[in-house]
Design a protein around this motif. Structure first.
Motif, PDB file in Angstrom:
ATOM      1  N   LYS A 113      41.423  49.597  37.623  1.00 45.17           N
ATOM      2  CA  LYS A 113      40.456  49.883  38.694  1.00 45.17           C
ATOM      3  C   LYS A 113      40.462  48.810  39.791  1.00 45.17           C
ATOM      4  CE  LYS A 113      36.799  49.963  36.073  1.00 45.17           C
ATOM      5  NZ  LYS A 113      37.396  49.654  34.767  1.00 45.17           N
ATOM      6  N   SER A 114      40.490  47.533  39.380  1.00 44.95           N
ATOM      7  CA  SER A 114      40.372  46.456  40.373  1.00 44.95           C
ATOM      8  C   SER A 114      41.536  46.500  41.364  1.00 44.95           C
ATOM      9  CB  SER A 114      40.364  45.081  39.708  1.00 44.95           C
ATOM     10  OG  SER A 114      39.369  45.031  38.743  1.00 44.95           O
ATOM     11  N   THR A 115      42.736  46.593  40.824  1.00 47.86           N
ATOM     12  CA  THR A 115      43.910  46.599  41.702  1.00 47.86           C
ATOM     13  C   THR A 115      43.874  47.812  42.619  1.00 47.86           C
ATOM     14  OG1 THR A 115      45.065  45.706  39.797  1.00 47.86           O
ATOM     15  CG2 THR A 115      46.425  46.322  41.663  1.00 47.86           C
ATOM     16  N   VAL A 116      43.568  48.959  42.023  1.00 48.01           N
ATOM     17  CA  VAL A 116      43.548  50.197  42.808  1.00 48.01           C
ATOM     18  C   VAL A 116      42.459  50.139  43.878  1.00 48.01           C
ATOM     19  CG1 VAL A 116      42.959  52.655  42.648  1.00 48.01           C
ATOM     20  CG2 VAL A 116      44.582  51.653  41.028  1.00 48.01           C
ATOM     21  N   ALA A 117      41.278  49.670  43.503  1.00 44.38           N
ATOM     22  CA  ALA A 117      40.173  49.645  44.463  1.00 44.38           C
ATOM     23  C   ALA A 117      40.482  48.676  45.613  1.00 44.38           C
ATOM     24  CB  ALA A 117      38.873  49.246  43.767  1.00 44.38           C
ATOM     25  N   ALA A 118      41.068  47.525  45.281  1.00 40.55           N
ATOM     26  CA  ALA A 118      41.398  46.563  46.344  1.00 40.55           C
ATOM     27  C   ALA A 118      42.451  47.152  47.293  1.00 40.55           C
ATOM     28  CB  ALA A 118      41.904  45.259  45.728  1.00 40.55           C
ATOM     29  N   LEU A 119      43.448  47.826  46.726  1.00 39.73           N
ATOM     30  CA  LEU A 119      44.488  48.430  47.575  1.00 39.73           C
ATOM     31  C   LEU A 119      43.917  49.559  48.430  1.00 39.73           C
ATOM     32  CD1 LEU A 119      47.497  48.679  45.074  1.00 39.73           C
ATOM     33  CD2 LEU A 119      47.419  47.324  47.176  1.00 39.73           C
ATOM     34  N   THR A 120      43.027  50.348  47.839  1.00 42.49           N
ATOM     35  CA  THR A 120      42.419  51.450  48.596  1.00 42.49           C
ATOM     36  C   THR A 120      41.608  50.893  49.760  1.00 42.49           C
ATOM     37  OG1 THR A 120      42.247  52.692  46.527  1.00 42.49           O
ATOM     38  CG2 THR A 120      41.001  53.533  48.400  1.00 42.49           C
ATOM     39  N   ALA A 121      40.858  49.821  49.492  1.00 43.91           N
ATOM     40  CA  ALA A 121      40.050  49.207  50.557  1.00 43.91           C
ATOM     41  C   ALA A 121      40.961  48.707  51.676  1.00 43.91           C
ATOM     42  CB  ALA A 121      39.216  48.062  49.986  1.00 43.91           C
ATOM     43  N   GLU A 122      42.082  48.129  51.281  1.00 45.42           N
ATOM     44  CA  GLU A 122      43.007  47.622  52.290  1.00 45.42           C
ATOM     45  C   GLU A 122      43.571  48.775  53.130  1.00 45.42           C
ATOM     46  OE1 GLU A 122      45.513  44.398  50.764  1.00 45.42           O
ATOM     47  OE2 GLU A 122      47.145  45.414  51.814  1.00 45.42           O
ATOM     48  N   GLN A 123      43.935  49.850  52.445  1.00 46.71           N
ATOM     49  CA  GLN A 123      44.516  50.994  53.181  1.00 46.71           C
ATOM     50  C   GLN A 123      43.525  51.618  54.140  1.00 46.71           C
ATOM     51  OE1 GLN A 123      46.688  54.019  51.241  1.00 46.71           O
ATOM     52  NE2 GLN A 123      47.726  52.644  49.836  1.00 46.71           N
ATOM     53  N   LEU A 124      42.275  51.699  53.703  1.00 43.50           N
ATOM     54  CA  LEU A 124      41.278  52.373  54.537  1.00 43.50           C
ATOM     55  C   LEU A 124      40.541  51.394  55.441  1.00 43.50           C
ATOM     56  CD1 LEU A 124      39.789  54.837  51.893  1.00 43.50           C
ATOM     57  CD2 LEU A 124      41.319  55.408  53.781  1.00 43.50           C
ATOM     58  N   GLY A 125      40.822  50.093  55.263  1.00 42.78           N
ATOM     59  CA  GLY A 125      40.140  49.091  56.068  1.00 42.78           C
ATOM     60  C   GLY A 125      38.678  48.953  55.693  1.00 42.78           C
ATOM     61  N   GLY A 126      38.416  48.894  54.394  1.00 38.34           N
ATOM     62  CA  GLY A 126      37.027  48.777  53.947  1.00 38.34           C
ATOM     63  C   GLY A 126      36.813  47.558  53.079  1.00 38.34           C
ATOM     64  N   CYS A 127      35.620  47.446  52.537  1.00 35.26           N
ATOM     65  CA  CYS A 127      35.269  46.338  51.647  1.00 35.26           C
ATOM     66  C   CYS A 127      35.470  46.753  50.195  1.00 35.26           C
ATOM     67  CB  CYS A 127      33.791  45.997  51.756  1.00 35.26           C
ATOM     68  SG  CYS A 127      33.379  45.022  53.142  1.00 35.26           S
ATOM     69  N   TYR A 128      36.074  45.870  49.437  1.00 36.58           N
ATOM     70  CA  TYR A 128      36.244  46.123  48.009  1.00 36.58           C
ATOM     71  C   TYR A 128      35.104  45.417  47.251  1.00 36.58           C
ATOM     72  CZ  TYR A 128      37.976  44.821  43.392  1.00 36.58           C
ATOM     73  OH  TYR A 128      38.073  44.571  42.054  1.00 36.58           O
ATOM     74  N   ILE A 129      34.371  46.180  46.464  1.00 30.64           N
ATOM     75  CA  ILE A 129      33.242  45.608  45.719  1.00 30.64           C
ATOM     76  C   ILE A 129      33.457  45.841  44.224  1.00 30.64           C
ATOM     77  CG2 ILE A 129      30.731  45.651  45.357  1.00 30.64           C
ATOM     78  CD1 ILE A 129      31.301  44.887  48.186  1.00 30.64           C
ATOM     79  N   ASN A 130      33.473  44.751  43.463  1.00 32.82           N
ATOM     80  CA  ASN A 130      33.708  44.822  42.025  1.00 32.82           C
ATOM     81  C   ASN A 130      32.367  44.628  41.300  1.00 32.82           C
ATOM     82  OD1 ASN A 130      34.189  43.980  39.354  1.00 32.82           O
ATOM     83  ND2 ASN A 130      36.252  43.315  39.877  1.00 32.82           N
ATOM     84  N   THR A 131      31.801  45.709  40.778  1.00 33.84           N
ATOM     85  CA  THR A 131      30.484  45.587  40.144  1.00 33.84           C
ATOM     86  C   THR A 131      30.566  44.937  38.766  1.00 33.84           C
ATOM     87  OG1 THR A 131      30.621  47.830  39.258  1.00 33.84           O
ATOM     88  CG2 THR A 131      29.478  47.555  41.363  1.00 33.84           C
ATOM     89  N   GLY A 132      31.723  45.041  38.102  1.00 35.17           N
ATOM     90  CA  GLY A 132      31.883  44.389  36.795  1.00 35.17           C
ATOM     91  C   GLY A 132      31.682  42.886  36.932  1.00 35.17           C
ATOM     92  N   ASN A 133      32.100  42.335  38.066  1.00 33.67           N
ATOM     93  CA  ASN A 133      31.929  40.889  38.266  1.00 33.67           C
ATOM     94  C   ASN A 133      30.453  40.500  38.333  1.00 33.67           C
ATOM     95  OD1 ASN A 133      34.616  40.380  38.154  1.00 33.67           O
ATOM     96  ND2 ASN A 133      34.932  40.201  40.358  1.00 33.67           N
ATOM     97  N   MET A 134      29.603  41.447  38.728  1.00 36.38           N
ATOM     98  CA  MET A 134      28.165  41.129  38.738  1.00 36.38           C
ATOM     99  C   MET A 134      27.661  40.995  37.298  1.00 36.38           C
ATOM    100  SD  MET A 134      26.915  43.661  41.804  1.00 36.38           S
ATOM    101  CE  MET A 134      25.788  42.703  42.808  1.00 36.38           C
ATOM    102  N   TYR A 135      28.092  41.907  36.430  1.00 32.71           N
ATOM    103  CA  TYR A 135      27.702  41.791  35.016  1.00 32.71           C
ATOM    104  C   TYR A 135      28.279  40.523  34.409  1.00 32.71           C
ATOM    105  CZ  TYR A 135      25.803  46.452  35.311  1.00 32.71           C
ATOM    106  OH  TYR A 135      25.042  47.535  35.671  1.00 32.71           O
ATOM    107  N   ARG A 136      29.497  40.197  34.815  1.00 31.95           N
ATOM    108  CA  ARG A 136      30.131  38.984  34.292  1.00 31.95           C
ATOM    109  C   ARG A 136      29.387  37.724  34.773  1.00 31.95           C
ATOM    110  NH1 ARG A 136      35.677  39.519  32.628  1.00 31.95           N
ATOM    111  NH2 ARG A 136      36.199  41.716  32.397  1.00 31.95           N
ATOM    112  N   ALA A 137      28.943  37.753  36.023  1.00 28.07           N
ATOM    113  CA  ALA A 137      28.216  36.588  36.559  1.00 28.07           C
ATOM    114  C   ALA A 137      26.926  36.361  35.766  1.00 28.07           C
ATOM    115  CB  ALA A 137      27.901  36.815  38.034  1.00 28.07           C
TER     116      ALA A 137
END
Ligand code: DC
Length: 255
Positions: free
Chosen positions: A43-67
């Motif tokens: 998911k992380s790799t795909v979401a970051a690449l998708t954000a890059e392609q569409l020119g958007g922000c990539y937000i990783n919610t799992g990192n919030m639980y990890r924090a």
């Protein structure tokens, strides 16, 4: 005459691009792309690449639980057996995504950026699913997750983005892969698994996390009924990101 990059950013109303965010548009349309799925599905790799392609922000919610898991461990709170103490700890914390000077989203806990090597550490990974089962934690986080919609076009990954965080978005994807494929992918991510890990031990750990995520009473891991399910066993991350970006562009004709 505008420079090509400026045109590109204006066209997309973006908050990030390969070159970093340059032209944040306060009136950017708010579009949420939800990418959910089990552990280590890519998911992380795909979401970051998708954000890059569409020119958007990539937000990783799992990192919030990890924090939050890291914060609990720092206070010698055991997320598995001390849910009450975890819930009480939330009052001391401020956790949010904000845009850094390049206007890329960063996660900060009490105004301090959390390095990925800290929150992706195996000790945190070991306990994070217990944090994610605590209803007070989920309720506390969901508002903070929704706040990121103000960034404009966001590509958000997690377990409940399409079911709970943004149930009304038109763009929902659930990406998955066979357990062995996921174990290989996780093993390839340096620093995320204990030394001496094997495919079998990583697969067992992933299965344990999936079980905890799928069986929790609040916001269990499952595809939203209107999500497109993408089996990624035979696809690489670029192919999955292209597929998602194409789908979004088909729906949002002006992107
Ligand atoms: O995606 P990840 O492995 O970093 O997620 C860490 C844990 O947090 C995992 O056990 C699932 C949980 N999680 C969740 O319950 N809801 C989310 N939106 C994101 C992650």
């Amino acid at each position: 005459m505008e420079q090509p990059e400026e045109q590109l950013n204006k066209k997309n109303n973006v908050c990030s691009s390969k070159a970093g965010f340059k032209f944040f548009m306060p009136n950017a349309p708010q579009i949420q792309i939800a990418i959910d799925g089990p552990a280590a599905a890519g998911k992380s790799t795909v979401a970051a690449l998708t954000a890059e392609q569409l020119g958007g922000c990539y937000i990783n919610t799992g990192n919030m639980y990890r924090a939050l898991t890291w914060a609990a461990l720092q206070r010698n709170i055991d997320p598995e057996n001390e849910a009450g103490k975890v819930a009480a700890m939330l009052a001391e914390l401020d956790l949010k995504f904000s845009l850094n000077q390049d206007r890329l989203p960063i996660l900060a806990l009490n105004d301090e950026e959390l390095p990925l090597r800290v929150i992706r550490h195996p000790e945190v990974a070991d306990k994070v699913s217990f944090i994610a089962r605590i209803p007070e934690v989920r309720e506390w986080l969901v508002n903070r997750q929704r706040e990121t919609a103000q960034f404009g076009l966001i590509v958000m990954e997690g377990r409940d983005v399409g079911t709970v965080i943004f149930p009304d978005t038109k763009h929902k994807f659930y990406i998955t892969a066979e357990p062995e494929v996921r174990a290989r992918r996780r093993l390839a991510q340096a620093g995320e698994v204990p030394d001496q890990s094997t495919i079998e031990s990583v697969a067992a750990e992933i299965a344990r996390r999936d079980e905890l995520d799928q069986t929790r009473p609040v916001a269990p891991l499952r595809p939203a009924p209107d999500a497109e399910i993408i089996h990624t066993d035979n696809l690489n991350a670029e192919q999955v990101a292209e597929l998602i970006a194409r789908r979004v562009q088909e729906t949002e004709k002006n992107l």
